[in-house]
Design a protein around this motif. Structure first.
Motif, PDB file in Angstrom:
ATOM      1  N   PRO A   1       0.817  -1.227   0.000  1.00  0.00           N
ATOM      2  CA  PRO A   1       0.000   0.000   0.000  1.00  0.00           C
ATOM      3  C   PRO A   1       0.843   1.266   0.000  1.00  0.00           C
ATOM      4  O   PRO A   1       0.494   2.249  -0.672  1.00  0.00           O
TER       5      PRO A   1
ATOM      6  N   GLU B   1      -0.972   4.538  -1.199  1.00  0.00           N
ATOM      7  CA  GLU B   1      -2.247   4.432  -0.509  1.00  0.00           C
ATOM      8  C   GLU B   1      -1.974   4.149   0.968  1.00  0.00           C
ATOM      9  O   GLU B   1      -0.983   3.506   1.309  1.00  0.00           O
TER      10      GLU B   1
ATOM     11  N   PRO C   1      -2.502   2.265   4.335  1.00  0.00           N
ATOM     12  CA  PRO C   1      -3.066   1.000   4.788  1.00  0.00           C
ATOM     13  C   PRO C   1      -3.715   1.055   6.163  1.00  0.00           C
ATOM     14  O   PRO C   1      -4.103   0.020   6.704  1.00  0.00           O
TER      15      PRO C   1
ATOM     16  N   LEU D   1      -6.946  -0.632   6.305  1.00  0.00           N
ATOM     17  CA  LEU D   1      -6.920  -2.042   5.935  1.00  0.00           C
ATOM     18  C   LEU D   1      -6.373  -2.915   7.052  1.00  0.00           C
ATOM     19  O   LEU D   1      -6.923  -3.978   7.357  1.00  0.00           O
TER      20      LEU D   1
ATOM     21  N   LEU E   1      -8.089   1.754  -1.280  1.00  0.00           N
ATOM     22  CA  LEU E   1      -6.996   0.801  -1.473  1.00  0.00           C
ATOM     23  C   LEU E   1      -7.196  -0.002  -2.759  1.00  0.00           C
ATOM     24  O   LEU E   1      -6.728  -1.131  -2.893  1.00  0.00           O
TER      25      LEU E   1
ATOM     26  N   THR F   1      -3.960  -1.142  -4.551  1.00  0.00           N
ATOM     27  CA  THR F   1      -3.259  -2.167  -3.777  1.00  0.00           C
ATOM     28  C   THR F   1      -3.887  -3.532  -4.014  1.00  0.00           C
ATOM     29  O   THR F   1      -3.191  -4.515  -4.297  1.00  0.00           O
TER      30      THR F   1
END
Length: 248
Positions: free
Chosen positions: A138, A143, A145, A148, A223, A226
């Motif tokens: 990521p 991006e 994370p 996530l 995300l 990713t």
């Protein structure tokens, strides 16, 4: 009303699909046979995938089986006609290049990436390389994370940690600063832990990707790149999966 009917059809409304469980299974078997041909009809396969995935998701919504009890690997194989464990094979084929890219100068100011690389300097086992690749991707794709993968200690209230989490992985560790060692790894969907005791991060990603396909869920918007890269590198390994800025 037309828009409403379209949305209902998209999630597998049986009245609008005009199919039941028996016809769903028949379509799935036809799709498998088509995929075995030397030159399969890709348009037909795409239409069949959309129909079967939508109806499978409706079945899950209606019957509400505990996701943790679903046989993710077997169900993924049934739906996709593919061994979910190819995830590891594809990921391993890109590990060396990914970790090389993570060590580029432009990532030296990213503390999380630096910690991952330092951990590999201490223990460069293949398993730890997998974890570093998945956790570092990521950041490489620019991006964040944080939505996530969330971390907590065993004594932290899990419901507070996963609040607002739509799709993600919960990492439980005695040392929240340790990037690769966890006492528990769990999958979270819509603020609920649906699968836990997965052992490690790569296994959590395998099961998470399987659930996304099984439940016909979209990748998290923040995300998107990713997850697209993880999917491409893991199940479509080869020249088609060229990493941004790489020479694969």
């Amino acid at each position: 009303m037309g828009n409403y009917r379209h949305k209902l059809k998209g999630v597998g409304c049986r009245e609008l699909e005009g199919r039941d469980s028996r016809s769903l299974e028949e379509d799935r078997e036809k799709m498998v046979q088509e995929m075995r041909k030397t030159t399969p009809n890709l348009a037909y396969i795409d239409d069949s995938m959309n129909a079967t995935c939508a109806l499978r998701r409706q079945e899950i919504v209606e019957e509400e089986p505990p996701v943790a009890e679903m046989r993710i690997i077997k169900e993924f194989t049934r739906l996709m006609s593919m061994d979910i464990n190819k995830f590891y094979e594809g990921l391993d084929s890109h590990l060396h290049k990914l970790l090389q890219l993570f060590r580029l100068k432009r990532f030296e100011e990213v503390q999380e990436m630096t910690s991952l690389m330092e951990s590999l300097d201490k223990d460069a086992s293949n398993q730890r390389k997998r974890v570093a690749a998945l956790q570092g991707l990521p950041w490489y794709m620019k991006e964040n994370p944080s939505t996530l993968m969330k971390r907590c200690e065993p004594t932290d209230p899990e419901e507070d940690v996963i609040k607002g989490m739509v799709i993600g992985i919960l990492l439980v560790s005695e040392d929240v600063k340790g990037p690769l060692s966890y006492s528990d790894v769990a999958i979270v969907i819509e603020e609920k832990i649906v699968v836990r005791h997965l052992g490690d991060v790569p296994n959590a990603f395998v099961n998470l990707m399987g659930l996304l396909y099984m439940l016909n869920l979209d990748y998290p918007k923040d995300l998107k790149y990713t997850f697209e890269m993880i999917s491409a590198c893991s199940w479509e390994s080869g020249p088609r999966c060229a990493l941004p800025g790489s020479t694969l």
